[in-house]
Design a protein around this motif. Structure first.
Motif, PDB file in Angstrom:
ATOM      1  N   THR A  65     -44.468  34.509 -44.884  1.00  0.00           N
ATOM      2  CA  THR A  65     -45.528  33.659 -44.349  1.00  0.00           C
ATOM      3  C   THR A  65     -46.343  33.074 -45.499  1.00  0.00           C
ATOM      4  OG1 THR A  65     -47.173  35.427 -44.221  1.00  0.00           O
ATOM      5  CG2 THR A  65     -45.722  35.116 -42.290  1.00  0.00           C
ATOM      6  N   GLN A  66     -47.182  32.099 -45.175  1.00  0.00           N
ATOM      7  CA  GLN A  66     -48.065  31.506 -46.178  1.00  0.00           C
ATOM      8  C   GLN A  66     -48.948  32.581 -46.801  1.00  0.00           C
ATOM      9  OE1 GLN A  66     -48.260  28.330 -47.266  1.00  0.00           O
ATOM     10  NE2 GLN A  66     -50.087  28.553 -48.496  1.00  0.00           N
ATOM     11  N   GLN A  67     -49.482  33.448 -45.965  1.00  0.00           N
ATOM     12  CA  GLN A  67     -50.359  34.515 -46.461  1.00  0.00           C
ATOM     13  C   GLN A  67     -49.590  35.478 -47.368  1.00  0.00           C
ATOM     14  OE1 GLN A  67     -52.385  36.733 -43.427  1.00  0.00           O
ATOM     15  NE2 GLN A  67     -53.518  37.964 -44.894  1.00  0.00           N
ATOM     16  N   GLU A  68     -48.377  35.833 -46.983  1.00  0.00           N
ATOM     17  CA  GLU A  68     -47.562  36.726 -47.817  1.00  0.00           C
ATOM     18  C   GLU A  68     -47.230  36.057 -49.152  1.00  0.00           C
ATOM     19  OE1 GLU A  68     -45.081  39.261 -44.460  1.00  0.00           O
ATOM     20  OE2 GLU A  68     -44.379  37.257 -45.026  1.00  0.00           O
ATOM     21  N   GLY A 110     -38.478  30.794 -44.322  1.00  0.00           N
ATOM     22  CA  GLY A 110     -39.121  31.502 -43.223  1.00  0.00           C
ATOM     23  C   GLY A 110     -39.123  33.010 -43.388  1.00  0.00           C
ATOM     24  N   GLU A 111     -38.763  33.482 -44.566  1.00  0.00           N
ATOM     25  CA  GLU A 111     -38.724  34.920 -44.829  1.00  0.00           C
ATOM     26  C   GLU A 111     -40.087  35.451 -45.256  1.00  0.00           C
ATOM     27  OE1 GLU A 111     -35.682  35.616 -47.743  1.00  0.00           O
ATOM     28  OE2 GLU A 111     -34.213  34.452 -46.624  1.00  0.00           O
ATOM     29  N   GLN A 131     -40.468  31.496 -48.709  1.00  0.00           N
ATOM     30  CA  GLN A 131     -41.407  30.877 -47.780  1.00  0.00           C
ATOM     31  C   GLN A 131     -40.727  29.733 -47.030  1.00  0.00           C
ATOM     32  OE1 GLN A 131     -44.935  29.219 -49.522  1.00  0.00           O
ATOM     33  NE2 GLN A 131     -45.979  29.112 -47.568  1.00  0.00           N
TER      34      GLN A 131
END
Length: 114
Positions: free
Chosen positions: A60-63, A57-58, A54
């Motif tokens: 997202t917050q949701q992922e 940047g690999e 996270q």
């Protein structure tokens, strides 16, 4: 007033706190059970991997939240593991609050994470 003496007093207060006592009790219980210890280490490693992805940047917050939700049942199924992690979270939150109090007193707006 000697700051170092006060720091030692604070350290004693922390180790005598309910949060630390419970965390320490649970930590010793985990250390006695090799399978439980491995489960928690694996879980914490997975958490760190998710956080690193996270931050890079690999992910997202949701992922990241979905990834964490997918591994939570792994821990929730084991009451001892769940209790340990809850005790760890309460103790960490208390330490964070103490650092914030000191930081606020000396005018530091942002404090490093513990």
């Amino acid at each position: 007033m000697n700051v170092y003496d006060q720091a030692h007093n604070l350290a004693q207060a922390v180790t005598e706190s309910q949060e630390f006592q419970e965390f320490d009790r649970m930590r010793k219980q985990v250390e006695q059970d090799e399978g439980l210890s491995k489960m928690i280490k694996d879980f914490e490693q997975k958490q760190m991997e998710i956080q690193a992805k996270q931050m890079a940047g690999e992910m997202t917050q949701q992922e990241a939240m979905q990834a964490m939700q997918s591994i939570m049942p792994y821990i929730a199924a084991n009451p001892a593991a769940s209790s340990y992690l809850q005790a760890q979270m309460r103790f960490t939150l208390m330490l964070h609050d103490v650092v914030k109090i000191v930081g606020d007193a000396v005018g530091m707006d942002t404090m490093p994470n513990i």
